[in-house]
Scaffold this active site. Sequence first.
Site, PDB file in Angstrom:
ATOM      1  N   LYS A  79       0.807  -1.361  -0.167  1.00 27.76           N
ATOM      2  CA  LYS A  79      -0.160   0.043   0.100  1.00 27.76           C
ATOM      3  C   LYS A  79       0.756   1.114   0.097  1.00 27.76           C
ATOM      4  CE  LYS A  79      -4.000  -2.298   2.113  1.00 27.76           C
ATOM      5  NZ  LYS A  79      -4.954  -2.240   3.163  1.00 27.76           N
ATOM      6  N   ASP A 116      -9.166   2.621   3.179  1.00 27.35           N
ATOM      7  CA  ASP A 116      -8.981   1.717   4.290  1.00 27.35           C
ATOM      8  C   ASP A 116      -9.478   2.439   5.533  1.00 27.35           C
ATOM      9  OD1 ASP A 116      -7.974  -0.691   3.435  1.00 27.35           O
ATOM     10  OD2 ASP A 116      -5.875  -0.103   3.500  1.00 27.35           O
ATOM     11  N   ALA A 141       1.911   0.771  11.751  1.00 30.92           N
ATOM     12  CA  ALA A 141       2.080   2.054  11.118  1.00 30.92           C
ATOM     13  C   ALA A 141       2.162   2.131   9.750  1.00 30.92           C
ATOM     14  CB  ALA A 141       3.093   3.201  11.652  1.00 30.92           C
ATOM     15  N   ALA A 144      -2.370   0.279   5.750  1.00 34.79           N
ATOM     16  CA  ALA A 144      -3.432   0.279   6.657  1.00 34.79           C
ATOM     17  C   ALA A 144      -3.656   1.060   7.703  1.00 34.79           C
ATOM     18  CB  ALA A 144      -4.048  -0.929   6.465  1.00 34.79           C
TER      19      ALA A 144
END
Length: 270
Positions: A79, A116, A141, A144
């Site tokens: 991500k 998210d 951290a 998401a």
Amino acid sequence: MTTPPAGPTVRGTTRLYAVLGDPVAQVQAPTLMNPVLTELGIDAVVVPVHVRPRDLESVVRGLQRVANLDGMFVTVPHKAAVASLADRCGPAVSVVGSANVLRREADGAWLAENFDGSGFVAGLTGAGHTPEGARAVLVGAGGAGSAIAAALLAAGVDRLTLHDTDTARLTALAARLDAHWPGRVRTQAAPRLDGADLAVNATPLGLRADDPLPFPLDGLPPGCVVADIIMKPRETRLLREAAARGHRIHHGIHMLEGQLSSYRAFFDLR
């Protein structure tokens, strides 16, 4: 013999959406999205694509050249990295530095956004857990976790305590969040849960049966809600042990369910 349920019909005209992850066996987007597409009569299908981190850029660049691919869903661990592969970034990506969807624009450019956090909060409130005024502890951290942290602050948590084993990533996230929500974010070298109303696992710990707990349960106060973003298995070790101690638990699938309307709007699926 039982007739299997009808799945999406794939034709030469079918539009494609890919789910990128490593691993990818646990992803639930195809299970949830494909029935929606079928019900809406949309000629499209969502398929999982297993991508190792070292291959992410080459796979994304290749998929961006597939003419009938309209979008990508992105899961762990890509991500943060995938945001830099987009031509444009939406507001959430600019704040949290990670993306979980990419969309092909009319001009051929690719737009990144992250749902998210909003999906997690929607699922949380839908299950009757109100974040406003709560004291929350979030472990993880990454992509998401960053999005969830921002969404919890936007939803009005009174205090957000963050922990991650990657101290550089943790410090960078805390600084970005503090710029938008000053004085409400703190970091910890080890997760401390005393006083927490909500404890969230936003790490991959729990995907495998032999994973350790992402945080100890001994310090959880009575009444604390324990949430996990892992969707498969549905009952992670964390949730099982928290429930056995009498805590309210919140399953990972609620985060994805909370994103469905956002996905439909983002990809104009109607």
